[in-house]
Design a protein around this motif. Structure first.
Motif, PDB file in Angstrom:
ATOM      1  N   VAL A  72       0.727  -1.289  -0.202  1.00 15.49           N
ATOM      2  CA  VAL A  72      -0.017  -0.195  -0.097  1.00 15.49           C
ATOM      3  C   VAL A  72       1.068   1.178  -0.010  1.00 15.49           C
ATOM      4  O   VAL A  72       1.789   1.328   0.890  1.00 15.49           O
ATOM      5  CB  VAL A  72      -0.848  -0.171   1.218  1.00 15.49           C
ATOM      6  CG1 VAL A  72      -1.806   1.399   1.294  1.00 15.49           C
ATOM      7  CG2 VAL A  72      -1.971  -1.329   1.141  1.00 15.49           C
ATOM      8  N   ASN A  73       0.585   2.244  -0.706  1.00 15.28           N
ATOM      9  CA  ASN A  73       1.265   3.311  -1.050  1.00 15.28           C
ATOM     10  C   ASN A  73       0.813   4.512  -0.029  1.00 15.28           C
ATOM     11  O   ASN A  73      -0.520   4.583  -0.504  1.00 15.28           O
ATOM     12  CB  ASN A  73       1.478   3.980  -2.666  1.00 15.28           C
ATOM     13  CG  ASN A  73       2.378   5.138  -2.687  1.00 15.28           C
ATOM     14  OD1 ASN A  73       2.066   6.108  -2.354  1.00 15.28           O
ATOM     15  ND2 ASN A  73       3.827   5.071  -2.514  1.00 15.28           N
ATOM     16  N   ALA A  74       1.217   5.235   0.767  1.00 18.20           N
ATOM     17  CA  ALA A  74       0.396   6.087   1.710  1.00 18.20           C
ATOM     18  C   ALA A  74       0.137   7.372   1.051  1.00 18.20           C
ATOM     19  O   ALA A  74      -0.721   8.006   1.383  1.00 18.20           O
ATOM     20  CB  ALA A  74       1.549   6.497   2.838  1.00 18.20           C
ATOM     21  N   ILE A  75       0.960   7.952   0.026  1.00 17.84           N
ATOM     22  CA  ILE A  75       0.583   9.095  -0.555  1.00 17.84           C
ATOM     23  C   ILE A  75      -0.441   8.774  -1.472  1.00 17.84           C
ATOM     24  O   ILE A  75      -1.444   9.825  -1.710  1.00 17.84           O
ATOM     25  CB  ILE A  75       2.083   9.558  -1.296  1.00 17.84           C
ATOM     26  CG1 ILE A  75       3.058   9.752  -0.304  1.00 17.84           C
ATOM     27  CG2 ILE A  75       1.666  10.944  -2.062  1.00 17.84           C
ATOM     28  CD1 ILE A  75       4.218  10.587  -0.900  1.00 17.84           C
ATOM     29  N   THR A  76      -0.161   7.810  -2.545  1.00 15.86           N
ATOM     30  CA  THR A  76      -1.234   7.624  -3.720  1.00 15.86           C
ATOM     31  C   THR A  76      -2.522   7.037  -3.176  1.00 15.86           C
ATOM     32  O   THR A  76      -3.542   7.066  -4.061  1.00 15.86           O
ATOM     33  CB  THR A  76      -0.666   7.030  -4.967  1.00 15.86           C
ATOM     34  OG1 THR A  76      -0.522   5.757  -4.464  1.00 15.86           O
ATOM     35  CG2 THR A  76       0.513   7.993  -5.225  1.00 15.86           C
ATOM     36  N   ARG A  77      -2.311   6.401  -2.009  1.00 16.76           N
ATOM     37  CA  ARG A  77      -3.575   5.461  -1.560  1.00 16.76           C
ATOM     38  C   ARG A  77      -4.041   4.470  -2.440  1.00 16.76           C
ATOM     39  O   ARG A  77      -5.302   4.022  -2.755  1.00 16.76           O
ATOM     40  CB  ARG A  77      -4.599   6.133  -0.928  1.00 16.76           C
ATOM     41  CG  ARG A  77      -4.204   7.293   0.151  1.00 16.76           C
ATOM     42  CD  ARG A  77      -5.651   7.997   0.415  1.00 16.76           C
ATOM     43  NE  ARG A  77      -6.822   7.124   0.941  1.00 16.76           N
ATOM     44  CZ  ARG A  77      -6.877   6.582   2.324  1.00 16.76           C
ATOM     45  NH1 ARG A  77      -5.900   6.802   3.061  1.00 16.76           N
ATOM     46  NH2 ARG A  77      -7.805   5.843   2.596  1.00 16.76           N
ATOM     47  N   LYS A  78      -2.812   3.787  -2.965  1.00 15.19           N
ATOM     48  CA  LYS A  78      -3.030   2.810  -4.197  1.00 15.19           C
ATOM     49  C   LYS A  78      -2.197   1.271  -3.752  1.00 15.19           C
ATOM     50  O   LYS A  78      -1.373   1.506  -3.090  1.00 15.19           O
ATOM     51  CB  LYS A  78      -2.292   3.248  -5.631  1.00 15.19           C
ATOM     52  CG  LYS A  78      -3.132   4.230  -6.268  1.00 15.19           C
ATOM     53  CD  LYS A  78      -2.544   4.677  -7.442  1.00 15.19           C
ATOM     54  CE  LYS A  78      -2.944   3.591  -8.529  1.00 15.19           C
ATOM     55  NZ  LYS A  78      -4.616   3.621  -8.954  1.00 15.19           N
ATOM     56  N   ILE A  79      -2.787   0.475  -4.314  1.00 15.26           N
ATOM     57  CA  ILE A  79      -2.342  -1.019  -3.674  1.00 15.26           C
ATOM     58  C   ILE A  79      -1.575  -1.532  -5.077  1.00 15.26           C
ATOM     59  O   ILE A  79      -2.080  -1.253  -6.077  1.00 15.26           O
ATOM     60  CB  ILE A  79      -3.391  -2.121  -3.463  1.00 15.26           C
ATOM     61  CG1 ILE A  79      -4.042  -1.466  -2.150  1.00 15.26           C
ATOM     62  CG2 ILE A  79      -3.027  -3.283  -3.043  1.00 15.26           C
ATOM     63  CD1 ILE A  79      -5.254  -2.068  -1.822  1.00 15.26           C
ATOM     64  N   ALA A  80      -0.363  -1.968  -4.920  1.00 19.28           N
ATOM     65  CA  ALA A  80       0.236  -2.873  -5.809  1.00 19.28           C
ATOM     66  C   ALA A  80       0.121  -4.342  -5.447  1.00 19.28           C
ATOM     67  O   ALA A  80       0.304  -4.763  -4.212  1.00 19.28           O
ATOM     68  CB  ALA A  80       1.652  -2.625  -6.039  1.00 19.28           C
ATOM     69  N   LEU A  81      -0.281  -5.221  -6.454  1.00 16.18           N
ATOM     70  CA  LEU A  81      -0.726  -6.448  -5.996  1.00 16.18           C
ATOM     71  C   LEU A  81      -0.183  -7.374  -7.189  1.00 16.18           C
ATOM     72  O   LEU A  81      -0.348  -7.179  -8.202  1.00 16.18           O
ATOM     73  CB  LEU A  81      -2.260  -6.549  -5.806  1.00 16.18           C
ATOM     74  CG  LEU A  81      -2.937  -8.037  -5.715  1.00 16.18           C
ATOM     75  CD1 LEU A  81      -2.420  -8.734  -4.462  1.00 16.18           C
ATOM     76  CD2 LEU A  81      -4.452  -8.100  -5.962  1.00 16.18           C
ATOM     77  N   SER A  82       0.471  -8.241  -6.620  1.00 15.67           N
ATOM     78  CA  SER A  82       1.177  -9.662  -7.377  1.00 15.67           C
ATOM     79  C   SER A  82       0.538 -10.754  -7.253  1.00 15.67           C
ATOM     80  O   SER A  82       0.320 -11.221  -5.897  1.00 15.67           O
ATOM     81  CB  SER A  82       2.636  -9.610  -7.747  1.00 15.67           C
ATOM     82  OG  SER A  82       3.041 -10.066  -6.169  1.00 15.67           O
ATOM     83  N   ILE A  83       0.188 -11.555  -8.122  1.00 17.13           N
ATOM     84  CA  ILE A  83      -0.407 -12.909  -8.020  1.00 17.13           C
ATOM     85  C   ILE A  83       0.516 -13.837  -8.812  1.00 17.13           C
ATOM     86  O   ILE A  83       0.949 -13.741  -9.996  1.00 17.13           O
ATOM     87  CB  ILE A  83      -1.817 -12.910  -8.531  1.00 17.13           C
ATOM     88  CG1 ILE A  83      -2.572 -11.747  -7.673  1.00 17.13           C
ATOM     89  CG2 ILE A  83      -2.180 -14.211  -8.508  1.00 17.13           C
ATOM     90  CD1 ILE A  83      -4.037 -11.799  -7.953  1.00 17.13           C
ATOM     91  N   THR A  84       0.663 -14.955  -8.222  1.00 17.96           N
ATOM     92  CA  THR A  84       1.573 -16.036  -8.916  1.00 17.96           C
ATOM     93  C   THR A  84       0.586 -17.321  -8.550  1.00 17.96           C
ATOM     94  O   THR A  84      -0.122 -17.490  -7.880  1.00 17.96           O
ATOM     95  CB  THR A  84       2.865 -16.335  -8.309  1.00 17.96           C
ATOM     96  OG1 THR A  84       2.799 -16.634  -6.952  1.00 17.96           O
ATOM     97  CG2 THR A  84       3.819 -15.032  -8.679  1.00 17.96           C
ATOM     98  N   TYR A  85       1.042 -18.351  -9.507  1.00 17.67           N
ATOM     99  CA  TYR A  85       0.476 -19.512  -9.381  1.00 17.67           C
ATOM    100  C   TYR A  85      -1.072 -19.741  -9.344  1.00 17.67           C
ATOM    101  O   TYR A  85      -1.856 -20.551  -8.761  1.00 17.67           O
ATOM    102  CB  TYR A  85       0.574 -20.329  -7.693  1.00 17.67           C
ATOM    103  CG  TYR A  85       2.063 -20.083  -7.566  1.00 17.67           C
ATOM    104  CD1 TYR A  85       3.236 -20.550  -8.307  1.00 17.67           C
ATOM    105  CD2 TYR A  85       2.376 -19.833  -6.185  1.00 17.67           C
ATOM    106  CE1 TYR A  85       4.569 -20.380  -7.742  1.00 17.67           C
ATOM    107  CE2 TYR A  85       3.737 -19.523  -5.847  1.00 17.67           C
ATOM    108  CZ  TYR A  85       4.714 -19.939  -6.571  1.00 17.67           C
ATOM    109  OH  TYR A  85       5.992 -19.760  -5.980  1.00 17.67           O
ATOM    110  N   ALA A  86      -1.586 -19.008 -10.373  1.00 15.22           N
ATOM    111  CA  ALA A  86      -3.067 -18.693 -10.407  1.00 15.22           C
ATOM    112  C   ALA A  86      -3.569 -18.817 -11.876  1.00 15.22           C
ATOM    113  O   ALA A  86      -4.685 -18.538 -12.241  1.00 15.22           O
ATOM    114  CB  ALA A  86      -3.546 -17.465  -9.947  1.00 15.22           C
TER     115      ALA A  86
END
Length: 299
Positions: A72-86
């Motif tokens: 979670v980025n505190a300034i932009t209030r955005k989430i970076a999410l990575s997914i593997t094995y799916a």
């Protein structure tokens, strides 16, 4: 994986509702699978399903293992999410807002040089302009892209590494270096220059025990990581070992993916999401896998 929001009054996490039946030689069959972005208070109360991100994906996502990483980025209030094995429909790097809106697939898994690419461990730079992550093809290396998934750069050459975490001031990266024998905590500048091991080379107590799951203190002066059965805290400037965590989290089984906030450390254990006090002396489980009301599904 669980992460605090910018003011640390809420914890964000991903959960999977439903189950899959695995059939040898045939496609897996999903039963009401839904992947949700959720949040709760830092004391574990007030659990809310914010938004359903995916319904009936082609493959399950194990949200309690290395399949899922978020930052979670505190300034932009955005989430970076990575997914593997799916499966190829969901794997790769995503971004979204804290309210679940604007879900965007930045990087998808591809074949590079005959090797299947895997992307995980995203870590925002503080300004929200770049995402540092691990890219695995023929080896595990560190790379970064901008917030739009463009300007993709492998910025440490052939240096092998994983689990990168950008420092709170955006000037350094702590990561796990793989030397073919052990996994060792390393520190480098944000451009990948001056990589060196931690703890300091003259302190051999933890170099032979490997290293995983590094986490910066909010002031950027200390780094916590798992080294074998211990959890040392290292001075980020001198490389000296400050102390071992006195907390025995083996009672909660594996402690991983920690996020060190101003109130304490939040992390994952098989028993659920755990939260320590600021001095890392005590811990409590604030989120447990449970049956969703009205269904037979785990969440």
């Amino acid at each position: 994986v669980a992460q605090f929001n910018d003011v640390e009054d809420e914890v964000y996490f991903i959960k999977q509702v439903g189950s899959f039946t695995r059939r040898k030689g045939s496609p897996d069959i999903g039963h009401g699978i839904s992947i949700w972005l959720c949040k709760m208070k830092a004391d574990g109360s007030g659990k809310i399903e914010i938004k359903e991100l995916w319904k009936n994906p082609n493959y399950p996502i194990d949200t309690q293992a290395q399949s899922t990483w978020m930052c979670v980025n505190a300034i932009t209030r955005k989430i970076a999410l990575s997914i593997t094995y799916a499966g190829s429909d969901l794997t790769g790097l995503w971004t979204l807002n804290l309210d679940g809106s604007n879900l965007k697939h930045l990087l998808t898994r591809t074949q590079i040089g005959g090797h299947r690419q895997q992307i995980d461990s995203p870590s925002w730079t503080p300004d929200g302009e770049w995402i540092v992550y691990r890219e695995e093809t023929d080896a595990m290396r560190l790379a970064k892209c901008d917030k739009n998934g463009e300007n993709n750069i492998r910025f440490m050459g052939d240096e092998t590494g994983s689990q990168p975490r950008v420092s709170p001031d955006g000037k350094q990266i702590v990561y796990i270096h793989h030397n073919g024998v052990a996994s060792i905590l390393y520190l480098a500048t944000i451009d990948g220059s001056n990589p060196h091991p931690l703890p300091a080379p003259d302190d051999k107590r933890y170099h032979t025990h490997g290293g995983t799951y590094p986490a910066w203190s909010p002031d950027g002066k200390r780094i916590l990581y798992t080294g074998g059965s211990s959890r040392p805290i290292v001075d980020a400037i001198t490389g000296g070992i400050i102390r071992d965590c006195d907390l025995d989290l083996q009672r909660n089984t594996t402690w991983g993916w920690p996020h060190w906030g101003r109130q304490g450390i939040i992390g994952f254990a098989v028993r659920g999401i755990i939260f320590t006090d600021l001095e890392i002396k005590e811990a409590k489980v604030i989120g447990r896998p449970a049956r969703r009301e009205g269904t037979g599904n785990r969440w």
